[in-house]
Structure formats: C-alpha cells, structure tokens
Design an enzyme around this catalytic site. Sequence first.
Site, PDB file in Angstrom:
ATOM      1  N   CYS A 112     -20.140  31.950  11.743  1.00 43.41           N
ATOM      2  CA  CYS A 112     -19.646  33.304  11.520  1.00 43.41           C
ATOM      3  C   CYS A 112     -18.609  33.734  12.549  1.00 43.41           C
ATOM      4  O   CYS A 112     -17.951  34.762  12.376  1.00 43.41           O
ATOM      5  CB  CYS A 112     -20.817  34.290  11.531  1.00 43.41           C
ATOM      6  SG  CYS A 112     -22.145  33.832  10.398  1.00 43.41           S
ATOM      7  N   HIS A 246     -18.523  40.641  13.548  1.00 45.42           N
ATOM      8  CA  HIS A 246     -19.057  39.934  12.388  1.00 45.42           C
ATOM      9  C   HIS A 246     -20.171  40.766  11.762  1.00 45.42           C
ATOM     10  O   HIS A 246     -21.069  41.248  12.451  1.00 45.42           O
ATOM     11  CB  HIS A 246     -19.599  38.570  12.802  1.00 45.42           C
ATOM     12  CG  HIS A 246     -20.519  37.962  11.801  1.00 45.42           C
ATOM     13  ND1 HIS A 246     -20.196  37.831  10.470  1.00 45.42           N
ATOM     14  CD2 HIS A 246     -21.782  37.459  11.941  1.00 45.42           C
ATOM     15  CE1 HIS A 246     -21.209  37.275   9.825  1.00 45.42           C
ATOM     16  NE2 HIS A 246     -22.184  37.044  10.699  1.00 45.42           N
ATOM     17  N   ASN A 276     -23.744  39.187   4.088  1.00 44.77           N
ATOM     18  CA  ASN A 276     -23.273  38.407   5.232  1.00 44.77           C
ATOM     19  C   ASN A 276     -22.333  37.332   4.717  1.00 44.77           C
ATOM     20  O   ASN A 276     -22.766  36.303   4.213  1.00 44.77           O
ATOM     21  CB  ASN A 276     -24.461  37.783   5.962  1.00 44.77           C
ATOM     22  CG  ASN A 276     -24.053  36.960   7.168  1.00 44.77           C
ATOM     23  OD1 ASN A 276     -22.899  36.604   7.328  1.00 44.77           O
ATOM     24  ND2 ASN A 276     -25.019  36.653   8.016  1.00 44.77           N
TER      25      ASN A 276
END
Length: 327
Positions: A112, A246, A276
């Site tokens: 990520c 993130h 996500n």
Amino acid sequence: MEATIESIGVYIPENKITNQYFEKIIDTNDEWITSRTGIKTRYFSKENEYTSDLCIKAIENLEKDYKKGLTDIDFIIIATSTPDQQFPSVASKIQSRFNISQAGCIDISAGCAGFVYGIIMAQGLIASGSYKKILVTGAETLSKICDFTDRTTCILFGAGAVIVEASEQKQLFSSTTITDGSYGKELYKSEVHSSINGENLINDGKIHQNGKTVFKWAVSTLPVEIRRLLEKNKLSLQDIKWMIPHSANIRILENVCDELGFPKEKCLQSVTDYGNTSAASIPIAWYNGVKDGKLQQGDFLVLAGFGSGLTFSGICLRNQIMNKVGK
C-alpha cells in the site's frame, strides 16, 4: 533538476459491492464492517479484468486533461502487488499499449506504500538528469487473491496514475522511507517460499494479515514519520493544507490525526466509498479532492503510504493539479 506533478487520472471498476454482499458469505454485517473500518462500498474487478486493464483506463482518464501527449514518456513505474504475471512487467504492457517508443519499465512491490515509493523514485530519476517525464501508476486487483472466508481481508480495488515531469520550480520536496522487515509475516501473500524470517506461512496464494498488529504499527509509526518528514522539509503541520495517507482503515486515519493534532476534515481518504485499494488509495483520494474543489493549486500536501514489509513512504509537495480534473 526539480520535478512536478500536474496531471492525474483514476479508474474504478464497475462492479460495486456493498457491505451487505458479505453478510451472505461470511459471519459479518454492515455495522461490524463500518464500525471497524469505515468502509461502506468497494468495487471488484471483473473476472477478465486485470491490473494492466485498470492501469490503462486510469491513464486514459489522465489523458483527457493532459495536453502534452504520452509518447515522450521515458520511464514507466507501476506500483502493484497484483501484477497480471510476475513477468513480463505490467509496465511493459503499458509501454506497448500507449506506443511509448523508448522507456524504461519496472513494476515495484511495496504494498500500500507503493504509489508514494513510485513518486519518490521518479523524483530521483529526474534529479539525476537522465529522465524528463515519468509515468507512475498505483493499481491493484486484490479481489483476485482475497480469501473470502476471512472477514479481515476480503474488503478490497482501483487504479490511479500521475506523470512526474522535470521542472524549473521546486514542487516536490524531500521524502522519507522506512521499513521493518521483522513484521513480514503480519501482512503477506504466500508464494514459492513457505516461511518468512523462519516463521511458517499459510501457503495458499491468498492475502493474510494480522490486523491488530498492523493497526498498532500504523498508528504508532505514521505520526512519528510524518513529523520527521515535516522536520526534514522545515515545515510545520500548520503549513500543510491537506494530508493524504493510504486509506486502509478510517480508524487508523482518525488515530493518526488525533496523535498529530491535525484536523480530520483536512485528511483526504478514499476508504469509505472504495474500500482499501492498496497502492491506488492515495491517487484516488487525491483525484477526488481536486475534482470536488477541495485542493487548490499551490496547497502543501503530505502523501503518506504504509503497507506490507512493513514499510512507510512519505513525501511533501505543492499541489499543481487544477480543479478541472474530472469535469
């Protein structure tokens, strides 16, 4: 040579998935998912839609507002943990699709944190004087490698692209990166080797995460590293107009803002509507912030990625993307 980012594009798959979808297949419900993650919806790629396809559509979206053309791009960086194949690279597929005749091509794997790592790498390549225009894309199709019996991971998708260009003015500033590989087993996808740091893995080709450990690491690490990033750039939190971390979990972002004393309403996130999306979450939040008229030209931003490794990447920059994006 300095670097700037003046164009951005995103793509979200069409298949919208609400929390109610998971109530049919695992022991969970909308209230449980929302209260713990902040996620209401996410978008799954189609069966025959892969990371390169998402990248292509994000770049096509970028092209709508980018008037300079793509054929003179001289380096392509794709941040992804879900390439179509381990090789050839997704980046080489992008080079072919857009007929970019002379470009270096690499995929990078930093989970990520990958998109910010890509920007940092592009900034360095331009500073070296060897490259002038670099395409950086963060994209994932994590729905293809999720364990849909595990309610802690099967929530995840999308793509975002920017062009990092040589500039006479300083618009990208100093960055920071750290990694603690001792946490490797806390967030992984099993592959050839069935252990990390001597610890056995669940070797099924799926994503596995120790959510509590990753949460604690994120909320303790991000405030420290963001402060270090600001100090490195001789900036204060009061100088920062927007923070774009993130978007893993809304509770992580709330804890980080509380620890920093940074207004939550100045923290852009994409997790509520898109889930996500890993390496794509920062460009999606950035794009939407510009499209919605929140970000203005010249605003100081902090981009902060964190992910498997466990690793962190952060950079300060001035926003140069105009609010005509998406219109």
